[in-house]
Scaffold this active site. Structure first.
Site, PDB file in Angstrom:
ATOM      1  N   LEU A 413       1.021  -1.200  -0.026  1.00 43.40           N
ATOM      2  CA  LEU A 413      -0.139   0.082  -0.027  1.00 43.40           C
ATOM      3  C   LEU A 413       0.594   1.224  -0.064  1.00 43.40           C
ATOM      4  O   LEU A 413       1.651   1.388   0.807  1.00 43.40           O
ATOM      5  CB  LEU A 413      -1.067   0.005   1.254  1.00 43.40           C
ATOM      6  CG  LEU A 413      -1.752   1.211   1.504  1.00 43.40           C
ATOM      7  CD1 LEU A 413      -2.844   1.380   0.186  1.00 43.40           C
ATOM      8  CD2 LEU A 413      -2.577   0.802   2.776  1.00 43.40           C
ATOM      9  N   GLU A1272      -6.721   3.621  52.873  1.00 38.55           N
ATOM     10  CA  GLU A1272      -7.663   3.031  52.372  1.00 38.55           C
ATOM     11  C   GLU A1272      -9.224   3.344  52.158  1.00 38.55           C
ATOM     12  O   GLU A1272      -9.857   3.229  51.504  1.00 38.55           O
ATOM     13  CB  GLU A1272      -7.777   1.566  52.907  1.00 38.55           C
ATOM     14  CG  GLU A1272      -6.467   0.729  53.123  1.00 38.55           C
ATOM     15  CD  GLU A1272      -6.456  -0.318  54.008  1.00 38.55           C
ATOM     16  OE1 GLU A1272      -6.979  -1.771  53.520  1.00 38.55           O
ATOM     17  OE2 GLU A1272      -6.837  -0.427  55.174  1.00 38.55           O
TER      18      GLU A1272
END
Length: 1381
Positions: A413, A1272
């Site tokens: 291509l 956390e």
């Protein structure tokens, strides 16, 4: 043209950081990343994934074009760049940008000072992405800045502080540009403060920043310019161990090469061939690199369009199309606009900068976002082979599926012709992906229609889809049938039916939901219908009605904008000494080193003489007997030293922490896919991996293979003990309630995805069986203990060292111990140093993650919203060995009440034993799952009573001093304060009104809002797990060396410990240094887990400092005006001991499971979050608009670090609850094994407005300086986004008359959202033959799952809800399927 056999290969010439590199033996298989790290010892560029998906390895490439006399700078992923592609290029790495030895660059300085690094592993990549942008645009727009970071992932920070640093380079002010409630967010900041308090909103001072001076940058090497201009271009040959690289300079030469080697791929950016060779076992002995050929880089405007060379990078194509769109009239550029739309989100910036336009087309991958739109637009491909040139339409190469012969092997291509659009021609492109940016699509489409002049009669129609089957596919029959029809509802109805009939999707593969893809296919066409209808109206308002105004927003895709953020915290008292750093937003002590790449991680350690590399060989079966292991082929491999098996383990190969063992090497049987069977050691990681692939293992399948929770329940496969908590009289309470609901929710697992994979280096010392271990772990003492046991030596011979960890989140404890034992056994056998660095793929396959979860609940409540009885069962998928599973089950029970007082409660927790990799600790440890379950039944009760969810929350919240369900005292005063403050700061009620108004005015987009409270208990339930020790030395020059047992993994523990020591010793932080955590200085240290690191180590550091100060007291008393250095000198001369250990015994925590009561926690962290989202009902996509968080952190030791932890955890929570989906095959093989398939939140996922406030005047008597452990708690608040999405979906369903209750599972992905926004499209997918679409008109009553009891309506109800329920739960990745056990 034969290969030059005898001729010597070429020398590779390029520059790195201004230094000339001449590589005489360039290997085409060597990527720039390994070359920088191993050959040049430039370790600032990090390995994060090896597939171009995370950006940790970003570098800047600069090239010179002699024709235009221009230098091009672009960012690229070093892990995908073959060094052979760099001939004549200049590479800049993070070390070349700036260092502490020379000068720090403003990008590095600002990223560090704005607190943009936590663990620091992703930081060099961030620096390089920003730096490259600034080299091209010294004053970028915020859009350019956000786009530049789309290819970089961070697992720690939540991105906000990184973007704060970026904003300081942008030219315009970042306003939210939203006046929905009559006020810009900039005007609202006054509302966020209580004027009584002394609050601060600045975490850094811009006055400290050095200015950006573009004249100070490294220049492009003049020698490379001369080479480009004066040297005749010639073909380059590079010969590697297995592969030859040929880089021709003319098209004719390329065509000759292609004729000689028809199977050789063309490589430009290596973004397709590279991953195929690396991960999919594809091998190419010859690679042809055509990037230097002018014909393949052409740009040519013609009468009918634009021709672009196939080797042009996607970034170059994007820029060319942008310029063309600005230059030409709108009518001519519709194709350009559609292609450009796809280019904006295709890959990250680094991928677009190298991936070629032609490569994207020729690979024919179904995931190409460009191919459908290029094919639909009738773009032409210019092909060439020896002596022949031809032109074919782009659509032709997809005509017969993948194996078609449209392009001959020897053809290439050369260029692509993109036509101008014509009058009456409309083109659109669509995509839906698991993440909006830098993610492969689930489905994409390109569509084009051309009308007969001046009418709405279809003259030509093209519809192409990608992502549906193995390549791009055309709905040819549909288009042919619809030609000649009017553009109206009848056409739409028929089109949807025809498309579904024509494009047959294969069955579910890789955990994909076919129904979702089909729904997207028809939804995309509907959206195209709307877009074109709107355009027709614009063209001729008299003849074409256009679309209802409330449909308009459905045409807009969500865009990523630079977020607006504000952080509010309480200032230190004016009386506090300026030298005392406690309570101030101090920069991370490694921040500058993170940003310069000087911070050393395990794989950055210099190689040891004779060092070997280890590659693990893992099981490919979930449950099988090992019949034989054949290592003969592996041992013949180049550079292979030995193969290590269970027989080489001198002592313990199994560790019994409970009834079932944790295993180093599988011996006779494998119990999950990914279990380590043996390992290969070789002289390089490449040779080790090649040999590992040659080990042949023969298996005999064993039954049963248990993968899901349902299967575990069926086979009664559990880890003991099962746990239960009960209070009140549940059965009696159910007798007296007004109403009862029952439900079930599935929560999928989550991978830790720490940026630094599991890493260790084992170095035998050569005497007394001593060994040094350098490990990325949260628990050095545990590593020491396991390795010592496996080698059969006392622990005092094993020295474990940890400098820093590149992220852990709970995932670097037990699994790391087993992996370290593998490395240590290999080092012991070979008497050589052994380095084990897991690839991202191996890391995800071998290690577990967060536990998937199924909860079944029954809830009794009164009509006024009071919940009086709950009966629940939790099942967690523990995987194949116990690890922490029972503990996670216990914590999920202890924290299940979240913020609510439930008088009668009974809950069971079962840890299921399955044939999956063992799941383990993960930030939040069970609470993110059980908390989501609780908030789900709270919302269910709200639905049933008709009350608002926030009212149900308020009614049932802890109000006064009372006891939890395990009889521990609780004072909820700060919980109520957080809730009220969050309500106020988020302007919840006025925004709720605004959202209702928005939803009335928009049919295909809906907004939702949710506010969620949180009580997060702090503690480890066992006293000895929270003990800590510290060691402090004062040297005679007054400098202090500090050591403690905590591990730095991004949470800033060392920074806080230096702050503590600075306050206690009353000396500046600059006098104090922290070297490393090691078992040689602090023995028996507990793991850095459970948010407890600062609490316990801080107490130990304080103790040590106070001991030293006590010894110095007589000297200070004698000379009160003396300096610190004078006192220390005097102390030494008086023989005062200047070294002290500090110790903290731990908290008095306990739990009696027999009685169901105890005091497992020391204190509680409280918080609340309010989030607002917007969903696209046609695709299920969503955007996080705004989040307000209020968090009680006590008295913050370092507000910058604490706010960073809250934000980072929150964004990780968004990942768990809305994005991160694990998918397994029915044989237990993980599909989602890298950032390509597993999507963690990126810059595009964080809220557009993000505000975090720390609750003022909060004291915590139990922890150091009244602070609280905060690592956390923020994670769970991510579920506010989940419930905001649920709120938006509820709005859709109410509007559409979908009265049936619905259940949403986690993660709440686009697929699930789309399925629950049931409409004519989901219906036509489920029963294509008997439903009549009623799509286009606002009178949606035509389609309603209303009160009609016909058989068809009943069936529709069933199928719609089945689809909705299966949205998240059907994939094995959830490890939960909606069948009742």
């Amino acid at each position: 043209m034969p290969l030059r056999g005898a001729a010597a290969p070429d020398q590779l010439v390029f520059y790195v950081n201004g230094r000339k590199i001449i590589e005489k033996n360039a290997d085409p298989e060597q990527m720039l990343l390994s070359y920088l790290r191993k050959r040049l010892r430039l370790t600032g560029t990090k390995y994060g994934c090896g597939e171009g998906g995370c950006g940790a390895c970003t570098v800047m490439i600069s090239t010179y074009d002699p024709a235009s006399k221009k230098i091009r700078h672009y960012s690229a992923n070093a892990c995908l760049l073959p060094i052979c592609s760099l001939y004549g290029a200049a590479v800049t790495t993070v070390e070349g940008v700036g260092s502490t030895k020379t000068r720090i660059h403003p990008v590095q300085e600002r990223l560090a000072k704005c607190h943009g690094s936590q663990c620091g592993f992703c930081t060099p990549g961030m620096v390089m992405s920003i730096y490259t942008l600034l080299r091209n645009h010294p004053e970028p727009t915020s859009e350019q800045m956000v786009a530049a970071l789309a290819g970089n992932l961070c697992r720690c920070t939540g991105y906000r502080p990184i973007l704060d640093a970026c904003k300081t380079f942008c030219k315009e002010s970042i306003c939210c540009q939203r006046k929905a409630n009559g006020k810009c967010c900039l005007d609202q900041e006054d509302d966020l403060f209580d004027n009584e308090e002394k609050v601060s909103t600045s975490l850094f001072s811009t006055d400290e920043f050095q200015p950006l001076d573009p004249t100070q940058e490294l220049i492009f090497p003049p020698e490379l310019m001369r080479m480009a201009e004066n040297q005749p271009k010639r073909t380059l040959f590079f010969l590697g161990e297995r592969v030859t690289w040929i880089s021709p300079v003319s098209l004719d030469e390329l065509l000759d090469l292609k004729a000689t080697y028809p199977k050789a791929p063309l490589v430009v950016g290596n973004t397709s061939v590279g991953p195929d060779m690396k991960f999919r076992g594809v091998f190419h002995p010859v690679l042809i690199a055509p990037a230097r050929i002018p014909d393949l880089n052409v740009l040519k405007y013609t009468n009918d369009g634009l021709t672009l060379g196939a080797a042009c990078s996607l970034s170059v194509v994007r820029d060319i199309l942008s310029n063309a769109i600005a230059e030409f009239p709108e009518e001519k550029t519709r194709v350009f606009c559609a292609v450009l739309q796809q280019l904006r989100t295709l890959g990250g910036e680094q991928i677009r900068n190298v991936a070629s336009f032609g490569g994207n087309i020729i690979s024919r991958k179904s995931t190409s976002d460009l191919n459908p739109v290029l094919a639909a637009s009738n773009c032409m491909l210019n092909l060439a082979s020896r002596g022949q040139q031809r032109q074919i339409p782009a659509g032709d190469i997809f005509a017969d599926g993948v194996g078609n012969n449209t392009i001959a092997p020897e053809e290439i291509l050369v260029s692509i012709h993109i036509p101008y659009s014509r009058k009456g021609e409309y083109v659109s492109a669509f995509r839906q992906a698991p993440r909006r940016e830098n993610a492969l699509p689930v489905t994409n489409a390109g569509m084009r229609v051309l009308f007969e002049e001046g009418t709405d009669i279809i003259k030509d129609l093209s519809i192409f889809y990608g992502g549906a089957v193995s390549t791009t596919v055309c709905a040819k029959q549909t288009c042919w049938t619809l030609t000649g029809r009017h553009w109206n509802e009848q056409m739409l109805d028929e089109a949807c039916r025809l498309v579904l009939k024509e494009i047959a999707l294969p069955g579910s593969n890789g955990g994909e939901n076919v129904d979702y893809k089909k729904t997207l296919m028809v939804s995309f066409f509907y959206r195209f219908f709307l877009e074109v209808s709107q355009s027709l109206k614009t063209m001729d308002p008299c003849h074409y009605p256009g679309i209802p105004v409330e449909y308009g927003s459905g045409l807009q895709d969500f865009k990523t904008r630079m977020p607006r953020s504000i952080q509010i915290y309480q200032d230190v008292e004016p009386s506090q000494s300026p030298q005392d750093p406690v309570g101030r937003p101090i920069m991370h002590q490694s921040g500058i080193k993170h940003a310069t790449g000087e911070a050393v991680y395990i794989d950055d350690l210099p190689s040891v003489d004779g060092e070997l590399f280890l590659a693990a060989v893992t099981s490919s079966r979930a449950h099988a007997k090992i019949v034989s292991i054949d290592t003969s082929e592996a041992l013949k491999g180049a550079g292979v030293f030995d193969v290590i098996t269970a027989h080489d383990v001198p002592a313990a190969n199994e560790f019994y922490f409970s009834d079932d063992p944790e295993i180093i090497f599988a011996r006779n049987e494998v119990i999950c896919v990914g279990q380590i069977v043996c390992a290969v050691v070789a002289d390089s990681d490449v040779h080790a991996k090649q040999a590992a692939a040659k080990v042949k293992i023969e298996y005999e399948i064993l039954e049963p293979v248990i993968l899901t929770i349902e299967e575990a329940i069926k086979h009664n496969s559990f880890f003991e003990p099962t746990r239960k908590l009960e209070q009140g009289n549940v059965d009696e309470a159910f007798e007296t309630v007004d109403d009862i609901i029952e439900g079930e929710i599935c929560i999928g697992g989550q991978k830790h995805f720490y940026m630094e994979t599991q890493s260790m280096l084992a170095v035998p010392k050569g005497e007394d069986k001593e060994m040094d271990l350098y490990v990325s772990t949260q628990h050095p003492a545990f590593i020491q203990e396991m390795v010592a046991a496996s080698l059969g030596v006392p622990a005092n011979r094993i020295m474990c060292h940890v400098k820093r960890v590149g992220g852990a989140f709970g995932g670097k404890i037990l699994r790391t111990g087993l992996l370290a034992s593998v490395a240590a056994v290999a080092a012991n056998k070979t008497s050589r140093a052994v380095r084990l660095i897991l690839s991202r793929e191996d890391d995800m396959v071998i290690t577990g993650g967060r536990h998937p979860f199924i909860a079944k609940y029954k809830v009794g409540f009164m009509n006024d919203g009071r919940i009086t009885a709950v009966d629940a069962k939790y099942y967690i998928n523990g995987g194949c060995t116990p690890d922490d599973s029972v503990l996670v089950a216990e914590v999920s029970l202890l924290k299940m009440d979240n913020a609510y007082k439930i008088p009668n409660l009974r809950c069971w927790a079962y840890a299921c034993k399955t044939n999956l990799p063992s799941n383990t600790a993960f930030r939040g440890f069970g609470f993110p799952q059980s908390g989501l379950v609780t908030e789900t039944w709270i919302t269910d009760v709200a639905d049933k009573t008709g009350l608002a969810p926030e009212k149900i929350r308020e009614i049932n919240m802890y109000k006064k001093n009372e006891q939890t369900h395990f009889k521990q005292k609780l004072d909820p005063q700060n919980l109520i304060r957080c809730w009220n403050e969050c309500m106020e700061k988020s302007a919840y009620y006025s925004r709720r009104t605004a959202i209702n108004e928005f939803n009335k005015q928009n049919y295909w987009k809906k907004r939702g809002i949710a506010i969620v409270p949180m009580k997060f208990p702090f503690g480890l339930a066992t006293p000895y797990l929270s003990q800590a020790a510290a060691l402090v030395h004062i040297y005679t020059d007054g400098s202090v060396l500090l050591t403690h047992g905590g591990i730095e993994m991004g949470q800033g523990i060392h920074t806080k410990m230096i702050q503590v020591a600075s306050r206690e010793l009353n000396i500046p932080m600059s006098c104090i240094h922290f070297c490393e955590t090691s078992t040689t200085t602090v023995p028996n240290a507990c793991a850095s887990v459970g948010s407890a690191g600062t609490d316990v180590n801080g107490m130990a550091v304080k103790d040590a400092c106070q001991t030293l100060l006590k010894r110095l007291q007589p000297i200070i008393k004698k000379n009160p005006t003396g300096t610190w250095n004078e006192w220390i000198k005097e102390a030494f001369e008086q023989s005062v001991n200047l070294s002290a250990t500090g110790y903290f015994r731990g908290y008095n925590e306990y739990m009696d499971w027999e009685k169901g009561e105890g005091h497992p926690f020391t204190y509680f962290i409280f918080g609340a979050a309010c989030s607002e989202v917007e969903i696209n009902c046609l695709t299920g996509d969503h955007k996080n608009l705004r989040t307000d968080i209020v968090m009680d952190v006590g008295c913050s030791i370092n507000p910058a670090v604490d706010i960073g932890q809250i934000e980072g955890a929150f964004v990780q929570g968004i990942g768990l609850y809305t994005m991160e989906e694990l998918k397994f095959s029915s044989e237990g093989v993980l599909y989602t094994r890298g950032p390509d398939q597993y999507k963690i939140p990126a810059v595009c996922d964080i809220p557009e407005q993000f505000s975090v406030s720390l609750l003022s005047s909060s004291q915590n008597p139990y922890a150091i300086y009244a602070s609280k452990g905060i690592g956390e708690a923020g994670f769970f608040l991510g579920c506010s986004v989940f419930f905001a999405l649920r709120d938006a979906v509820t709005g859709v369903r109410n509007e559409r008359g979908l009265k049936k209750t619905f259940a949403l599972n986690s993660p709440l992905t686009a697929e699930q959202i789309r399925a629950n926004c049931a409409d004519a499209f989901t219906e036509v997918v489920l029963c294509p033959t008997d439903c009549m679409l009623a799509l286009s008109l606002p009178c949606y009553a035509q389609y309603s799952l209303g009160e009609n009891n016909s058989e068809l309506t009943q069936r529709r109800r069933r199928t719609t809800n089945e689809m909705a329920n299966n949205g998240a739960a059907s994939s094995l990745g959830q490890i939960c399927v909606n069948d009742k056990p």
